[in-house]
Design a protein around this motif. Structure first.
Motif, mmCIF file in Angstrom:
data_model
loop_
_atom_site.group_PDB
_atom_site.id
_atom_site.type_symbol
_atom_site.label_atom_id
_atom_site.label_comp_id
_atom_site.label_asym_id
_atom_site.label_seq_id
_atom_site.Cartn_x
_atom_site.Cartn_y
_atom_site.Cartn_z
ATOM 1 N N ALA A 169 8.964 7.419 -0.648
ATOM 2 C CA ALA A 169 9.034 8.087 -1.958
ATOM 3 C C ALA A 169 10.086 9.203 -1.929
ATOM 4 N N PRO A 170 10.415 9.788 -3.081
ATOM 5 C CA PRO A 170 11.379 10.891 -3.106
ATOM 6 C C PRO A 170 11.008 12.071 -2.203
ATOM 7 N N SER A 171 9.733 12.149 -1.797
ATOM 8 C CA SER A 171 9.329 13.200 -0.837
ATOM 9 C C SER A 171 10.174 13.136 0.431
ATOM 10 N N GLU B 190 -12.071 -1.021 -0.991
ATOM 11 C CA GLU B 190 -11.888 0.365 -0.535
ATOM 12 C C GLU B 190 -10.443 0.830 -0.739
ATOM 13 N N LEU B 191 -9.506 -0.060 -0.444
ATOM 14 C CA LEU B 191 -8.086 0.292 -0.596
ATOM 15 C C LEU B 191 -7.701 0.496 -2.057
ATOM 16 N N ALA B 192 -8.395 -0.180 -2.953
ATOM 17 C CA ALA B 192 -8.084 -0.100 -4.390
ATOM 18 C C ALA B 192 -8.405 1.268 -4.966
ATOM 19 N N VAL B 193 -9.329 1.981 -4.348
ATOM 20 C CA VAL B 193 -9.777 3.260 -4.920
ATOM 21 C C VAL B 193 -9.663 4.425 -3.949
ATOM 22 N N HIS B 194 -9.132 4.177 -2.761
ATOM 23 C CA HIS B 194 -9.096 5.239 -1.745
ATOM 24 C C HIS B 194 -8.319 6.439 -2.287
ATOM 25 N N PRO B 195 -8.845 7.646 -2.186
ATOM 26 C CA PRO B 195 -8.128 8.818 -2.693
ATOM 27 C C PRO B 195 -6.761 8.958 -2.013
ATOM 28 N N THR B 196 -5.762 9.396 -2.779
ATOM 29 C CA THR B 196 -4.446 9.624 -2.208
ATOM 30 C C THR B 196 -3.893 10.944 -2.696
ATOM 31 N N VAL B 197 -3.037 11.564 -1.856
ATOM 32 C CA VAL B 197 -2.423 12.833 -2.262
ATOM 33 C C VAL B 197 -1.213 12.612 -3.168
ATOM 34 N N PHE B 198 -0.759 11.351 -3.289
ATOM 35 C CA PHE B 198 0.471 11.092 -4.039
ATOM 36 C C PHE B 198 0.207 10.943 -5.531
ATOM 37 N N ALA B 199 1.170 11.428 -6.334
ATOM 38 C CA ALA B 199 1.062 11.320 -7.794
ATOM 39 C C ALA B 199 1.116 9.848 -8.200
ATOM 40 N N SER B 200 0.444 9.519 -9.302
ATOM 41 C CA SER B 200 0.269 8.111 -9.665
ATOM 42 C C SER B 200 1.607 7.409 -9.885
ATOM 43 N N GLY B 201 2.649 8.102 -10.320
ATOM 44 C CA GLY B 201 3.922 7.434 -10.600
ATOM 45 C C GLY B 201 4.962 7.611 -9.515
ATOM 46 N N ALA B 202 4.530 7.983 -8.309
ATOM 47 C CA ALA B 202 5.470 8.324 -7.241
ATOM 48 C C ALA B 202 6.457 7.207 -6.913
ATOM 49 N N ILE C 250 -2.625 -2.982 8.384
ATOM 50 C CA ILE C 250 -1.820 -1.824 7.979
ATOM 51 C C ILE C 250 -0.944 -2.169 6.786
ATOM 52 N N GLY C 251 -0.280 -3.336 6.842
ATOM 53 C CA GLY C 251 0.577 -3.744 5.733
ATOM 54 C C GLY C 251 -0.180 -3.859 4.429
ATOM 55 N N ARG C 252 -1.438 -4.274 4.512
ATOM 56 C CA ARG C 252 -2.260 -4.426 3.310
ATOM 57 C C ARG C 252 -2.502 -3.069 2.652
ATOM 58 N N ALA C 253 -2.818 -2.079 3.478
ATOM 59 C CA ALA C 253 -3.029 -0.736 2.935
ATOM 60 C C ALA C 253 -1.736 -0.200 2.320
ATOM 61 N N ILE C 254 -0.611 -0.490 2.970
ATOM 62 C CA ILE C 254 0.683 -0.056 2.442
ATOM 63 C C ILE C 254 0.937 -0.721 1.090
ATOM 64 N N ALA C 255 0.660 -2.021 1.008
ATOM 65 C CA ALA C 255 0.878 -2.749 -0.247
ATOM 66 C C ALA C 255 0.003 -2.181 -1.355
ATOM 67 N N TRP C 256 -1.275 -1.946 -1.072
ATOM 68 C CA TRP C 256 -2.178 -1.384 -2.085
ATOM 69 C C TRP C 256 -1.677 -0.021 -2.557
ATOM 70 N N LEU C 257 -1.316 0.848 -1.630
ATOM 71 C CA LEU C 257 -0.916 2.194 -2.044
ATOM 72 C C LEU C 257 0.381 2.159 -2.839
ATOM 73 N N CYS C 258 1.366 1.379 -2.378
ATOM 74 C CA CYS C 258 2.645 1.326 -3.104
ATOM 75 C C CYS C 258 2.432 0.783 -4.521
ATOM 76 N N ALA C 259 1.603 -0.218 -4.670
ATOM 77 C CA ALA C 259 1.351 -0.786 -5.998
ATOM 78 C C ALA C 259 0.588 0.201 -6.871
ATOM 79 N N ARG C 260 -0.373 0.902 -6.290
ATOM 80 C CA ARG C 260 -1.123 1.903 -7.066
ATOM 81 C C ARG C 260 -0.224 3.033 -7.540
ATOM 82 N N LEU C 261 0.878 3.258 -6.811
ATOM 83 C CA LEU C 261 1.813 4.333 -7.173
ATOM 84 C C LEU C 261 2.925 3.834 -8.091
ATOM 85 N N GLY C 262 2.802 2.578 -8.585
ATOM 86 C CA GLY C 262 3.700 2.088 -9.614
ATOM 87 C C GLY C 262 4.739 1.090 -9.171
ATOM 88 N N ALA C 263 4.748 0.727 -7.905
ATOM 89 C CA ALA C 263 5.758 -0.217 -7.418
ATOM 90 C C ALA C 263 5.331 -1.654 -7.693
#
Ligand SMILES: CCCCCCCCCCC/C=C/C(=O)SCCNC(=O)CCNC(=O)[C@H](O)C(C)(C)COP(=O)(O)OP(=O)(O)OC[C@H]1O[C@@H](n2cnc3c(N)ncnc32)[C@H](O)[C@@H]1OP(=O)(O)O
Ligand SMILES: NC(=O)C1=CN([C@@H]2O[C@H](COP(=O)(O)OP(=O)(O)OC[C@H]3O[C@@H](n4cnc5c(N)ncnc54)[C@H](OP(=O)(O)O)[C@@H]3O)[C@@H](O)[C@H]2O)C=CC1
Length: 290
Positions: free
Chosen positions: A253-255, A16-28, A43-56
Motif C-alpha cells: 500500500a502507499p504506506s 475468520e479472514l473475511a471479518v478479521h480486524p485490520t489496522v488498514f483503511a477500507s480503501g487502502a 498465508i497467500g489466502r490471508a493476503i488475498a482476503w485482506l487485499c480484496a477487503r481493502l479494495g483490490a
C-alpha cells in the motif's frame, strides 16, 4: 505428512479472514490489481482476503483449480473481487502468459505478492539431487520468474509496481530445511539487488519473513515437531496468517511508498532467540532425537 493419513486443520478459516480486524483503511488498495501466488494457500489466502477487503481485485495463482475457485467463490459471496489463474510458477512460459492474461483482463497490474513456495524437512546430508532441485526450482526460480514477468510489463507500460516476496527467516534457528534456507537467501539477495536496479522504473521490491505461522502447509511436518513451534520464539506462541498479510499490505500500500529492498520479519522474535528443529532436535544438542 502428519502421523495419520488425515491432514490437520490448521490456520484461519475463510469466515475468520473475511471479518478479521485490520489496522488498514477500507480503501487502502482501492482499484489496485494484485497478483498473489500461492493465493489459495495459508498465508497467500490471508493476503488475498485482506487485499480484496481493502479494495483490490486479486488474481489468485496456484496449481489447483478447485482450491482457487473455492476461494474466489467465498470472496464473491462477500462482494469481494478475485479471479483464479491456474499457473505453475516453475514454468516461465506459463508465468508470462499469466501476466499477459491478467493485464489484458484488467488493463493493469499494480502489485505482486509471491507466497507460492514450500519445502520438506530433511537432514541436508541426505538431500537427493531431485529433492534439492525441487525446493530451489519452486522457491528461487519460480519466484524469480514471477518477479521478472511483472517487472518487464511495468517497464513496457511505464507503470509503477511493487513486489513482496514471502521468504523464511534465514539468519537463525530453522534446522532441517537447509535447501529452503539456500533458496530464500537467494530471493532476499535478489530482492535487494533488483530493488536498486528497478528503482528508476518506480518498482519497489521487499520481503516478508514469517516465523511459525499456523497453516495447513505445516502438514508436511510431524505433529511432534509442530507441538514445539510455539516455544520457538520469546512470545511463546504461533503467529497467524493475518499477521503476515498485514505486513505485506504495509509494503504493498502507499504506506510503503518510500521503502524498497527491505525485509520485515514477522516471527515473535524467534530469530533472536528460538530454534526450530523441523526434523527433531538431535541428542547432541540436548534433544531427544537420536
Ligand atoms: C519449514 C519449516 C519447518 C517448520 C515449520 C514451522 C516452523 C517455522 C519456520 C517456518 C519455515 C517455513 C514453513 C513452511 O513453509 S510451512 C509449509 C509450506 N508449504 C509447503 O512446504 C508445501 C509442501 N511442500 C511441497 O510441496 C514440496 O516440498 C516442494 C515444495 C518441494 C514441491 O514439491 P514438488 O511438487 O516440486 O516435488 P515433489 O513433491 O514431486 O518432490 C520432488 C522430490 O523432492 C523430494 N521430496 C519431496 N518431498 C519429500 C519429503 N517429504 N521427504 C523427502 N524427500 C522429499 C523427493 O526427492 C522428491 O522426488 P521423489 O518423489 O521422486 O522421491
Ligand atoms: N507457515 C509457516 O510457518 C511459514 C511459511 N513460510 C513460507 O510462506 C509461503 C506460504 O506458506 P504457507 O501458506 O504456510 O504454505 P501453503 O502450503 O499453505 O501454501 C503454499 C501455496 O503455494 C502454492 N504453490 C506451491 N508450489 C507452487 C507452484 N509451483 N506454482 C504455483 N503455486 C504453488 C500452493 O498451491 P498449489 O499446491 O495449489 O499449487 C499453496 O497454495 C511459503 O513459501 C512458505 O515456505 C515461511 C515461513 C513460515
Amino acid at each position: 505428512m502428519t502421523d495419520d493419513t488425515t491432514a490437520a486443520k490448521l490456520g484461519l478459516t475463510d469466515a475468520e479472514l473475511a471479518v478479521h480486524p485490520t489496522v488498514f483503511a477500507s480503501g487502502a488498495l482501492k482499484d489496485r490489481v494484485v497478483v498473489v501466488s500461492g493465493g489459495a494457500g495459508g498465508i497467500g489466502r490471508a493476503i488475498a482476503w485482506l487485499c480484496a477487503r481493502l479494495g483490490a481485485h486479486v488474481a489468485v495463482v496456484g496449481r489447483n483449480q478447485t482450491k482457487l475457485d473455492s476461494l474466489v467463490a467465498e470472496m464473491a459471496d462477500r462482494d469481494l473481487k478475485a479471479s483464479a489463474y491456474v499457473t505453475d510458477i516453475r514454468e516461465p512460459d506459463a508465468v508470462n502468459a499469466l501476466f499477459d492474461t491478467v493485464w489484458a483482463a484488467h488493463g493493469r497490474v499494480d502489485g505482486l505478492i509471491n507466497s507460492a513456495g514450500g519445502q520438506f524437512p530433511q537432514a541436508a546430508i541426505d538431500f537427493s539431487v531431485k529433492g534439492w532441485n525441487a525446493v530451489i526450482n519452486t522457491n528461487l526460480n519460480g519466484t524469480w520468474y514471477m518477479m521478472q514477468a511483472a517487472a518487464q510489463r511495468w517497464r513496457d507500460h511505464k507503470h509503477p509496481g511493487n513486489i513482496v516476496n514471502i521468504v523464511v527467516v534465514t539468519t537463525h534457528g530453522l534446522h532441517g530445511i537447509a535447501h529452503t534456507i539456500a533458496a530464500r537467501s537467494g530471493v532476499i539477495g535478489l530482492s535487494r539487488a533488483v530493488a536498486v536496479e528497478w528503482a528508476p522504473l518506480n518498482i519497489r521490491v521487499n520481503c516478508v519473513a514469517p516465523g511459525v505461522i499456523e497453516t495447513e502447509g505445516w502438514n508436511v511436518y510431524s505433529p511432534a515437531a509442530r507441538a514445539a513451534y510455539p516455544r520457538s520464539n520469546p512470545m511463546m506462541r504461533n503467529g497467524t496468517t493475518f499477521d503476515v498479510a498485514e505486513a505485506c499490505v504495509y509494503f504493498a500500500a502507499p504506506s510503503g511508498k518510500f521503502v524498497t529492498g527491505e525485509m520485515l520479519t514477522v516471527d515473535g522474535g524467534g530469530q533472536l532467540w528460538g530454534e526450530t528443529w523441523t526434523t527433531g532436535k538431535p541428542a547432541y544438542f540436548g534433544g531427544d532425537d537420536t
